[in-house]
Design a protein around this motif. Structure first.
Motif, PDB file in Angstrom:
ATOM      1  N   ASN A 173       0.999  -1.243  -0.293  1.00 33.89           N
ATOM      2  CA  ASN A 173      -0.488  -0.322  -0.259  1.00 33.89           C
ATOM      3  C   ASN A 173       0.801   1.125  -0.137  1.00 33.89           C
ATOM      4  OD1 ASN A 173      -2.368  -1.143  -0.433  1.00 33.89           O
ATOM      5  ND2 ASN A 173      -3.006  -1.142   2.013  1.00 33.89           N
ATOM      6  N   ASP A 174       1.829   1.593   0.646  1.00 35.76           N
ATOM      7  CA  ASP A 174       3.045   2.897   0.746  1.00 35.76           C
ATOM      8  C   ASP A 174       3.565   2.572  -0.480  1.00 35.76           C
ATOM      9  OD1 ASP A 174       2.172   2.530   3.324  1.00 35.76           O
ATOM     10  OD2 ASP A 174       3.822   1.610   3.884  1.00 35.76           O
ATOM     11  N   LEU A 176       2.320   2.374  -3.699  1.00 33.65           N
ATOM     12  CA  LEU A 176       1.531   2.505  -4.836  1.00 33.65           C
ATOM     13  C   LEU A 176       1.355   3.465  -4.351  1.00 33.65           C
ATOM     14  CD1 LEU A 176       0.035   1.346  -7.192  1.00 33.65           C
ATOM     15  CD2 LEU A 176      -1.992   0.859  -5.055  1.00 33.65           C
ATOM     16  N   GLU A 177       1.166   4.351  -3.817  1.00 32.80           N
ATOM     17  CA  GLU A 177       0.583   5.494  -2.684  1.00 32.80           C
ATOM     18  C   GLU A 177       1.811   6.281  -2.958  1.00 32.80           C
ATOM     19  OE1 GLU A 177      -0.316   8.222   1.343  1.00 32.80           O
ATOM     20  OE2 GLU A 177      -0.257   6.087   1.539  1.00 32.80           O
ATOM     21  N   LYS A 178       2.821   6.047  -3.203  1.00 33.91           N
ATOM     22  CA  LYS A 178       3.972   7.036  -3.313  1.00 33.91           C
ATOM     23  C   LYS A 178       4.013   6.713  -4.594  1.00 33.91           C
ATOM     24  CE  LYS A 178       9.309   7.314  -2.043  1.00 33.91           C
ATOM     25  NZ  LYS A 178      10.431   7.260  -1.302  1.00 33.91           N
ATOM     26  N   ASP A 180       2.058   5.743  -7.803  1.00 33.87           N
ATOM     27  CA  ASP A 180       0.742   5.084  -8.502  1.00 33.87           C
ATOM     28  C   ASP A 180       0.743   6.242  -9.618  1.00 33.87           C
ATOM     29  OD1 ASP A 180       0.298   7.970  -7.374  1.00 33.87           O
ATOM     30  OD2 ASP A 180      -1.912   6.960  -7.068  1.00 33.87           O
TER      31      ASP A 180
END
Length: 225
Positions: A173-174, A176-178, A180
């Motif tokens: 998740n981290d 992908l957030e950074k 995307d």
């Protein structure tokens, strides 16, 4: 051109002279000073703007590892040591690179280039065509197009390329957030891929352009709509 101000600390005079000569041939590097005692270097850092610290680990009174713990966060660090057994400590301190003596000019240049690239990455507000991450005791620069897929492994993730796999201490998740903005999408609780790398899909599988099949999770089917 990104330029880094640097200091070098080593209690051995021959090593000081060698690295000083290496630095003089690198345009992106401004070597401000060399020190044989860590205490003197610490005083210099308080009064001067230093981007990169090139440090010997085994020094009397204050070691390179202890010195890093005493400076303000955010400095770039390259360790140089005669003992490869210090690699684990270097990893914990998030250094740019870790060089084992004797250090040859090509290897030193590669380490400095990593520091320059990392500084550019931090300063740039534009999209880049690569990511920078820490793995195998050093900072790595990887072009986006070389990534086949990314697999979550608990607290770690595995970045899979054609020739190599990297284990990175980061959650999916981290990541992908950074990142995307590059077109990464999550297709399963355990997998992230670049959308442009998907050749075809059905209700259960995503088939990548390299032929690899990855499962599509039930809750991620809407990702493709």
């Amino acid at each position: 051109m990104t330029s880094l101000s640097a200091i070098y600390v080593d209690d051995e005079m021959p090593a000081l002279e060698l690295i000083k000569n290496y630095c003089s041939s690198i345009p992106e590097l401004r070597l401000l000073a060399c020190f044989r005692q860590a205490a003197e270097a610490l005083e210099f850092i308080k009064k001067n703007d230093v981007d990169l610290l090139i440090l010997d680990i085994q020094m009397p009174e204050i070691s390179g590892v202890d010195m890093v713990k005493m400076i303000p966060p955010g400095k770039l660090i390259i360790f140089i040591t005669a003992d490869p057994g210090h690699a684990a400590q270097a990893y914990e301190l998030d250094v740019i690179d870790y060089l084992v003596k004797p250090v040859f000019p090509e290897r030193f240049l590669k380490a400095v280039q990593k520091a320059v690239d990392y500084q550019k990455y931090l300063e740039s507000s534009n999209l880049q065509d690569y990511i920078i991450f820490k793995s195998d005791y050093m900072v790595n620069k990887l072009p986006i197009d070389e990534i086949h897929w990314i697999e979550g492994c608990g607290e770690y993730l595995k970045i899979v390329t054609r020739f190599k796999q990297y284990m990175v201490l980061q959650r999916l998740n981290d990541f992908l957030e950074k990142h995307d903005q590059f077109g990464f999408i999550r297709i399963h609780k355990s997998y992230i891929v670049l959308k442009d790398h998907i050749e075809s899909r059905n209700s259960q599988w995503a088939i990548l352009k390299n032929g690899k099949q990855l499962p599509i999770g039930r809750t991620y089917k809407d990702t493709f709509s």
